[in-house]
Design an enzyme around this catalytic site. Structure first.
Site, PDB file in Angstrom:
ATOM      1  N   GLY A  17       8.185  17.721  61.437  1.00  0.00           N
ATOM      2  CA  GLY A  17       7.546  18.797  60.681  1.00  0.00           C
ATOM      3  C   GLY A  17       8.382  19.405  59.567  1.00  0.00           C
ATOM      4  N   SER A  18       9.371  18.650  59.037  1.00  0.00           N
ATOM      5  CA  SER A  18      10.206  19.253  57.994  1.00  0.00           C
ATOM      6  C   SER A  18       9.421  19.489  56.706  1.00  0.00           C
ATOM      7  CB  SER A  18      11.448  18.401  57.728  1.00  0.00           C
ATOM      8  OG  SER A  18      11.090  17.166  57.161  1.00  0.00           O
ATOM      9  N   MET A  97       0.831   9.906  61.674  1.00  0.00           N
ATOM     10  CA  MET A  97       1.036   8.463  61.845  1.00  0.00           C
ATOM     11  C   MET A  97      -0.246   7.712  62.214  1.00  0.00           C
ATOM     12  SD  MET A  97       4.069   8.202  60.869  1.00  0.00           S
ATOM     13  CE  MET A  97       4.560   6.538  61.307  1.00  0.00           C
ATOM     14  N   HIS A 116       4.546  10.045  50.751  1.00  0.00           N
ATOM     15  CA  HIS A 116       5.033   8.730  51.183  1.00  0.00           C
ATOM     16  C   HIS A 116       6.483   8.567  50.707  1.00  0.00           C
ATOM     17  CE1 HIS A 116       4.833   4.563  52.370  1.00  0.00           C
ATOM     18  NE2 HIS A 116       5.461   4.275  51.229  1.00  0.00           N
ATOM     19  N   ASP A 148      -7.038   7.605  49.745  1.00  0.00           N
ATOM     20  CA  ASP A 148      -8.312   6.888  49.646  1.00  0.00           C
ATOM     21  C   ASP A 148      -8.402   5.891  50.796  1.00  0.00           C
ATOM     22  OD1 ASP A 148      -6.752   4.723  48.959  1.00  0.00           O
ATOM     23  OD2 ASP A 148      -7.419   4.629  46.866  1.00  0.00           O
ATOM     24  N   GLY A 150      -7.565   2.868  51.068  1.00  0.00           N
ATOM     25  CA  GLY A 150      -6.476   1.900  51.227  1.00  0.00           C
ATOM     26  C   GLY A 150      -5.262   2.515  51.895  1.00  0.00           C
ATOM     27  N   ASP A 152      -1.838   3.892  51.336  1.00  0.00           N
ATOM     28  CA  ASP A 152      -0.923   4.408  50.315  1.00  0.00           C
ATOM     29  C   ASP A 152      -1.315   3.976  48.897  1.00  0.00           C
ATOM     30  OD1 ASP A 152       0.630   5.550  52.398  1.00  0.00           O
ATOM     31  OD2 ASP A 152       1.683   3.677  52.701  1.00  0.00           O
ATOM     32  N   GLU A 181      11.451  15.111  49.193  1.00  0.00           N
ATOM     33  CA  GLU A 181      10.086  15.403  49.662  1.00  0.00           C
ATOM     34  C   GLU A 181       9.887  16.912  49.824  1.00  0.00           C
ATOM     35  OE1 GLU A 181       9.022  11.487  52.385  1.00  0.00           O
ATOM     36  OE2 GLU A 181       9.567  13.324  53.378  1.00  0.00           O
TER      37      GLU A 181
HETATM   38  C1  GRF Z   1       8.189  12.039  55.869  1.00  0.00           C
HETATM   39  O1  GRF Z   1       9.394  11.392  55.591  1.00  0.00           O
HETATM   40  C2  GRF Z   1       7.048  11.444  55.073  1.00  0.00           C
HETATM   41  O2  GRF Z   1       7.463  10.732  53.969  1.00  0.00           O
HETATM   42  C3  GRF Z   1       6.391  10.505  56.022  1.00  0.00           C
HETATM   43  O3  GRF Z   1       6.601  11.053  57.293  1.00  0.00           O
HETATM   44  C4  GRF Z   1       7.771  11.841  57.299  1.00  0.00           C
HETATM   45  C5  GRF Z   1       7.456  13.134  57.990  1.00  0.00           C
HETATM   46  O4  GRF Z   1       8.594  13.903  58.264  1.00  0.00           O
HETATM   47  N1  GRF Z   1       5.008  10.334  55.648  1.00  0.00           N
HETATM   48  P1  GRF Z   1       8.439  15.393  58.760  1.00  0.00           P
HETATM   49  O5  GRF Z   1       7.659  15.354  60.069  1.00  0.00           O
HETATM   50  O6  GRF Z   1       7.733  16.165  57.690  1.00  0.00           O
HETATM   51  O7  GRF Z   1       9.841  15.872  58.980  1.00  0.00           O
END
Ligand code: GRF
Length: 211
Positions: A17-18, A97, A116, A148, A150, A152, A181
Site C-alpha cells: 500500500g505504499s 493483482m 505500472h 482498458d 488489454g 497494461d 511512483e
Molecule cells: C507498485 O510497484 C505498482 O507499480 C504495482 O504494484 C506495486 C504496488 O506497491 N502495480 P504498493 O502496494 O503500492 O506498495
C-alpha cells in the site's frame, strides 16, 4: 464561483500500500482535490487495508473467488457493488493483482487508472522492473495509465523515467521505481481531479507533470 467537489476515489490493492499512502498523504497535504471513499483488497491481511484502517478510512476485504489472477463473476459483482455504493468517481488500482475486464470496466468506463512499474509499452505484465534489468535497458521508470481490456495497454496519462544503475539488483531498482511512483501517482490523480487530463482515443493531453 463554487468549488468543484473533491473527486471520490476508490483504491484497490493487494499489497503493502505504499502508493495508497502517498496518494492519501498528498490529499491530506492539500495537493490532490480528492477524497478516498473506499479501500478494498482481495488479500485479507494486505498492508493497504491496515494503512487505510489506521487513517480511519473505509476499508474492506472482498473475497476474490477461486481464480488466481482474476475475479469470478460473484466477486466482480461484489467489487462493482462496493465501489458504486461508495459513489466513486475514479477507481485507482494500486498494486491490485487481479486482471479487471468486461463487466467491471463497463461499470466504470474511462474511470479506472493503474500504475505500472515500467515505461510502457515496454515490459507489460508481471515484475516489470526485473524484465527491464534482465533486458539490459539503461532507463526504465513507471507509467500511470487508464485501464482498458488489454494488459497494461490503456491510454498513458504520465510517466517518470528512472535510470538503471551499474550494480542494480531487482530489489534496488524496484525501490527506485517505487519512489518515482509515489511522486507520479498523486500528481496524475490531481490532474484528473482538476479536469486537466483530456483523452482522445489512446492519447491524453493536458497533464503538465506527465513527464
Ligand atoms: C507498485 O510497484 C505498482 O507499480 C504495482 O504494484 C506495486 C504496488 O506497491 N502495480 P504498493 O502496494 O503500492 O506498495
Amino acid at each position: 464561483m463554487s468549488q468543484p467537489l473533491p473527486l471520490r476515489i476508490g483504491v484497490l490493492g493487494s499489497g503493502k500500500g505504499s502508493n495508497f499512502v502517498a496518494i492519501d498523504d498528498a490529499i491530506a497535504a492539500g495537493q490532490v482535490p480528492a477524497q478516498v471513499v473506499l479501500v478494498a483488497s482481495d488479500v485479507s491481511e494486505a498492508g493497504i487495508l491496515t494503512h487505510a484502517a489506521g487513517r480511519g478510512l473505509p476499508n474492506r476485504f472482498i473475497a476474490p473467488g477461486p481464480f488466481r489472477t482474476k475475479l469470478d463473476e460473484a466477486a466482480e459483482a461484489a467489487y462493482i457493488g462496493a465501489l458504486r455504493e461508495a459513489q466513486v468517481d475514479l477507481v485507482v488500482l494500486a498494486g491490485f493483482m487481479r486482471i479487471l475486464k468486461g463487466e467491471f470496466l463497463r461499470a466504470f468506463e474511462g474511470r479506472v487508472v493503474n500504475i505500472h512499474p515500467s515505461l510502457l509499452p515496454s515490459f507489460p505484465g508481471l515484475a516489470a522492473w526485473k524484465q527491464a534489468l534482465d533486458y539490459g535497458v539503461k532507463v526504465t521508470g513507471c507509467t500511470v495509465h487508464y485501464v482498458d481490456q488489454g494488459i497494461d495497454t490503456g491510454a498513458i496519462i504520465g510517466q517518470r523515467a528512472v535510470p538503471v544503475l551499474d550494480g542494480d539488483t531487482a530489489l534496488t531498482l524496484h525501490e527506485r521505481i517505487q519512489q518515482a511512483e509515489r511522486e507520479l501517482y498523486p500528481a496524475a490523480i490531481a490532474a484528473i481531479a482538476r479536469g486537466e487530463v483530456k483523452v482522445k482515443g489512446r492519447l491524453t493531453a493536458g497533464f503538465a507533470g506527465g513527464a
